[in-house]
Design an enzyme around this catalytic site. Structure first.
Site, mmCIF file in Angstrom:
data_model
loop_
_atom_site.group_PDB
_atom_site.id
_atom_site.type_symbol
_atom_site.label_atom_id
_atom_site.label_comp_id
_atom_site.label_asym_id
_atom_site.label_seq_id
_atom_site.Cartn_x
_atom_site.Cartn_y
_atom_site.Cartn_z
ATOM 1 N N HIS A 1 17.413 -49.794 -7.828
ATOM 2 C CA HIS A 1 15.957 -49.940 -7.818
ATOM 3 C C HIS A 1 15.665 -51.421 -7.600
ATOM 4 O O HIS A 1 16.277 -52.275 -8.237
ATOM 5 C CB HIS A 1 15.379 -49.480 -9.162
ATOM 6 C CG HIS A 1 13.897 -49.292 -9.143
ATOM 7 N ND1 HIS A 1 13.023 -50.352 -9.066
ATOM 8 C CD2 HIS A 1 13.124 -48.184 -9.197
ATOM 9 C CE1 HIS A 1 11.779 -49.881 -9.071
ATOM 10 N NE2 HIS A 1 11.812 -48.568 -9.150
ATOM 11 N N ARG B 1 3.815 -52.162 -7.262
ATOM 12 C CA ARG B 1 3.597 -52.417 -5.838
ATOM 13 C C ARG B 1 2.629 -51.402 -5.234
ATOM 14 O O ARG B 1 1.773 -51.750 -4.428
ATOM 15 C CB ARG B 1 4.939 -52.400 -5.093
ATOM 16 C CG ARG B 1 5.754 -53.664 -5.330
ATOM 17 C CD ARG B 1 7.175 -53.541 -4.812
ATOM 18 N NE ARG B 1 8.010 -52.720 -5.687
ATOM 19 C CZ ARG B 1 8.885 -51.827 -5.272
ATOM 20 N NH1 ARG B 1 9.061 -51.619 -3.987
ATOM 21 N NH2 ARG B 1 9.589 -51.131 -6.145
#
Lengths: 630, 250
Positions: A246, A266
């Site tokens: 990740h 994000r």
């Protein structure tokens, strides 16, 4: 010895295990859920972003075909396309079902389930509850199990008549009669006493393997138990070389290194910057995604308000791309002071909005790093998060090659190809958890006779489990574990090369010998040193599977990046690497298999121009024929 | 950066135990759970402790640190003086299995006593329509990570084993409140809260709210509103009359 008889034994009580157990019980099967932790603590609680399902609540253009295409693209076309198809088609029903069981997702203005943007998803698609979606899901499934138990209490006078949770119980061996599953053997963590489950069907739902790496978002439970149990029972693993790092784990303080920072940061507007203040993701848009991502900050920023007229910000590329980009920036000396990059949402959203949308991130950084994310950027770097590889299963039923053995969720392989999109895990758990539960129920209905565990198996399993307690003066299991974690992290991590993987395999061989000689002090009662010594067998087998497959695949794709083979190869796309146990159980073998071609109606959902980036000439000719026919 | 800390950890099994002293290394940024793990890896391999996520999300590593219920993973060592002895003991309200691990099955028993979400029979999956503002009240309670520290600290059961059969505790009061405030739940939650779950035992000392790592306002947002509604119902003359009239028909 304690012995129980069930129709279905589900190993693991995360999203996939609970959904499988609920299905088996709803189909009238007596079901046991066996899990290493307390009920409701499984790793699913840590999932933050949401469950991807093309409900079209936020953007009505979304549908299963768009979701299917996104999933295949995210997995670089290595996915089991039938699984990707079922997943995209069934995810909305599985999410709505949770709502009918009491889940409370965040809402749109017209009262439907809200959906958020995420990397690799063309439209806002993730049903979510702030940034604690996994908790909502596990609690809802947990409460559904309780609801079924309340029903059973009314009907049969015993809440545990048809579904029972065996918490803090670890399965160490599957039992068989001939080729078929006959049950499982394990121990109670609390007492160290052994327990046998006699059952014709076992569903593996044990999650992943992250505890073989030092920097990981995974908890202690992720020791690859299901992967190893499946191989030990004679089943195959596929795609083990593909591990998702990740892109955004915490990097400081050292003790929390690896803990997840949700992609929602994000999705909701957060941007990545290097030490020079540059939004570097614009420099890392790969050719295959060139047309879909914005090339200027202005366009990227406009996209949040107008998705039809603009392309997506490159911070929302699939996870493998972002993780590699961060890795490159840090290596080039443009990292943050603590060895990551900056993830900033503080200059992008008002403080109140950040705490509303990302409450647990705000809490986590404040409490653990003394950073207020509404005022300053976070520092983040890649962390071992998810294994795409797992038990090779039949897409429709979750059945492994061993009769009576089923797998669902992270422990199964194929669905996500070489890289999983964020949000596709929670929906995967639901879709294939249900299918595996149904598959197990149907298998039992077709059985003429229930297999009985072959004599001697239980005694062997017992001796194997007790061995570390009976040795004195042997290896410290914590030290063996730590060395394995360092080895996998440094030598079979995010960027790989042939010599390093070879070196890792040599270390693993030595660690296997040392693991055979571990000694655990203390009694059988809740003894973590003993439990770790037992888990080492699984971690080592799985690590060997990862390293051997990684060595064989001479290309870079998704969660497998080879420094010495940086390109993606259409020939390799047609190959699956299948891992099996050696006959003497001392290690694993890897062999190449052919990936079946996509069904013509599914492949016709793609433009030829896109497929040219992935497929061989031969496959493209098949595509042309399929399109012509339709 | 690192220093040697003095730890005093409760160790024992089978109803017997004692506090044991350790000197153990501590590094910058660490939390109490890190130190417990270092003890396991270097001095006491069989020291029992529950943990999972190490990020305050799963509620497994509840323990008492210097007498206060805390999550081990969210208690930073920097909050203590370097020369301070840190005492770590298991949750007091529940029977000890071993070391820091307690038998919390009481909570799972109580969970099963709360009737589940009960939607109207005619609403199909996918048809639910709710406004954000209406779900937020219940969402606050669904943040609960089931660390059971509110249960542990509640004086109704902490020092009164005899109350346990009749008292579900704060964790299950917020569960009942959550269902009561769910826009689609049709079951009656108020009277059972009082009669079967022991809401009346609570005298609002707010100990539960204070220890909640999720900062759920257990007392103000769940217990007090439920107490008020129970009272409204019990002492409202119209409701009283109605219940007398309709009782026979039921």
């Amino acid at each position: 010895m304690e012995r129980h008889e069930y129709d279905v034994v589900v190993i693991g009580a995360g999203g996939a295990g609970l959904r499988a157990a609920i299905e088996a019980r709803q189909q009238g099967k007596r079901t046991a859920i066996v899990c290493k932790s307390l009920f409701g603590k499984a790793h699913t609680v840590m999932a933050e972003g949401g469950a991807a399902a093309a409900m079209g609540n936020v953007n009505p253009n979304d549908n299963w075909m768009v979701h299917f295409r996104d999933t295949m693209r995210g997995g670089k076309f290595l996915n089991n396309w039938r699984m990707a198809e079922l997943h995209a088609k069934e995810a909305p029903d599985r999410v709505w079902e949770l709502e009918a069981w009491g889940a409370l997702f965040d809402r749109t203005k017209d009262g439907k389930i809200s959906q958020r943007n995420f990397g690799g998803h063309e439209y806002p698609r993730l049903a979510h509850v702030g940034d604690r979606t996994g908790l909502e899901m596990i609690r809802t499934l947990q409460q559904r199990v309780v609801a079924l138990q309340q029903e059973d209490e009314k009907l049969h006078g015993d809440p545990e008549a048809y579904i029972k949770v065996f918490a803090e119980c670890t399965i160490t061996r599957l039992l068989k009669e001939g080729d078929a599953i006959a049950g499982a053997f394990g121990y109670w963590r609390e007492t160290g006493d052994f327990v046998v489950f006699d059952a014709p069907a076992v569903v593996l739902a044990t999650g992943g393997i992250g505890k073989s790496f030092v920097v990981t978002s995974n908890s202690w439970e992720y020791t690859g138990d299901g992967h190893a149990l499946a191989m030990l029972a004679g089943a195959n693993l596929i795609n083990m070389e593909f591990i998702q790092f990740h892109p955004t784990g915490m990097v400081w303080p050292p003790s929390v290194r690896g803990i997840l920072v949700t992609e929602s940061v994000r999705g909701d507007g957060g941007v990545l910057r290097n030490s020079e203040g540059r939004r570097f993701m614009f420099d890392y848009i790969p050719d295959v995604f060139k047309d879909k991502y914005a090339t200027t900050e202005e366009e990227a920023d406009r996209w949040y308000d107008d998705q039809a007229g603009n392309r997506r910000p490159p911070e929302l590329l699939p996870r493998d791309e972002v993780a590699r980009a961060i890795n490159s920036e840090v290596k080039a000396g443009r990292g943050s002071p603590q060895g990551g990059v900056f993830l900033d949402v503080s200059t992008r959203l008002p403080a109140a909005e950040i705490t509303r949308r990302l409450p647990s991130m705000h809490h986590q950084f404040k409490e653990l790093a003394d950073v207020d994310i509404t005022k300053e950027p976070m520092q983040v770097g890649p962390t071992c998060h998810y294994v795409m590889g797992g038990v090779e299963v039949d897409a429709d039923t979750g059945a492994a090659s061993v009769p009576g053995l089923f797998a669902a969720g992270e422990v199964s392989g194929g669905m996500h190809g070489s890289n999983r999109l964020g949000g596709n895990s929670l929906s995967d758990l639901l879709v294939f958890g249900r299918r595996a539960g149904a598959g197990a129920a149907a298998y039992i209905d077709g059985l003429a006779r229930r297999p009985a565990a072959a004599a001697g198996l239980v005694e062997e399993a017992r001796a194997e489990a007790l061995a570390p307690l009976e040795r004195t003066g042997g290896e410290n299991p914590y030290e063996v574990h730590h060395e394995l974690q360092r080895t996998m992290n440094d030598l079979v991590g995010i960027i790989r090369k042939s010599e390093e993987i070879g070196e890792a395999l040599q270390v693993i061989e030595k660690l296997k010998e040392r693991a055979k000689n571990t000694a655990s002090a203390g009694s059988r009662i809740y003894n973590p040193g003993w439990h770790l010594a037992i888990d080492l067998r699984n971690m080592l087998l799985v690590s060997e599977a990862v390293a051997k497959a990684a060595l064989l695949r001479e290309e870079s794709r998704g969660g497998h990046t080879r420094d010495d083979y940086p390109g993606m190869s259409p020939e390799w796309r047609r190959k699956l690497l299948r891992v099996t146990l050696t006959p003497d159980e001392s290690g694993v073998n890897v062999e190449e298999r052919v990936q079946p071609s996509m069904r013509s109606d599914l492949i016709s959902l793609f433009e030829r121009g896109e497929l040219e980036k992935y497929l061989t000439e031969e496959e493209l000719a098949e595509y042309d024929a399929a399109v012509k026919e339709s | 950066m690192g220093y040697k800390a003095k730890f005093r950890v409760w160790r024992g099994e089978g109803g017997e135990g004692r506090l044991e002293d350790f000197t153990v290394e501590v590094n910058e940024g660490e939390v109490v759970l890190d130190v417990i793990h270092r003890l396991q890896a270097t001095q006491t391999p069989d020291l029992a402790v529950r943990w999972n996520c190490k990020a305050g999300k799963c509620g497994s590593c509840s323990m008492e640190i210097n007498g206060k219920p805390r999550l081990g993973c969210m208690t930073r060592m920097s909050t203590f003086e370097e020369d301070e002895t840190i005492t770590v003991t298991p949750l007091r309200t529940f029977p000890v299995i071993k070391d820091l691990v307690t038998d919390v099955s009481f909570n799972y028993q109580k969970a099963r006593e709360v009737p589940s979400f009960t939607p109207p029979a005619d609403v199909k999956p996918g048809e639910y329509r709710m406004q954000q503002i209406d779900v937020e009240r219940s969402q606050e309670f669904r943040k609960c990570i089931e660390c059971f520290m509110c249960q542990n600290v509640c004086h109704v059961i902490r020092d009164h084993e005899e109350n346990k059969p009749n008292f579900s505790g704060p964790r299950y009061f917020i569960r009942i409140a959550e269902l009561d405030m769910h826009p689609y739940d049709v079951a009656d939650r108020k009277e059972p809260a009082q009669d079967e779950h022991g809401l009346g035992y609570c005298n609002i000392t707010k100990c539960c709210t204070e220890v909640c790592p999720e900062h759920i306002k257990i007392t103000d947002n769940a217990i007090i509103p439920m107490k008020e509604r129970v009272v409204d119902r019990k002492y409202d003359p119209l409701v009283w009359l109605g219940s007398k009239i309709f009782k026979r028909q039921r």
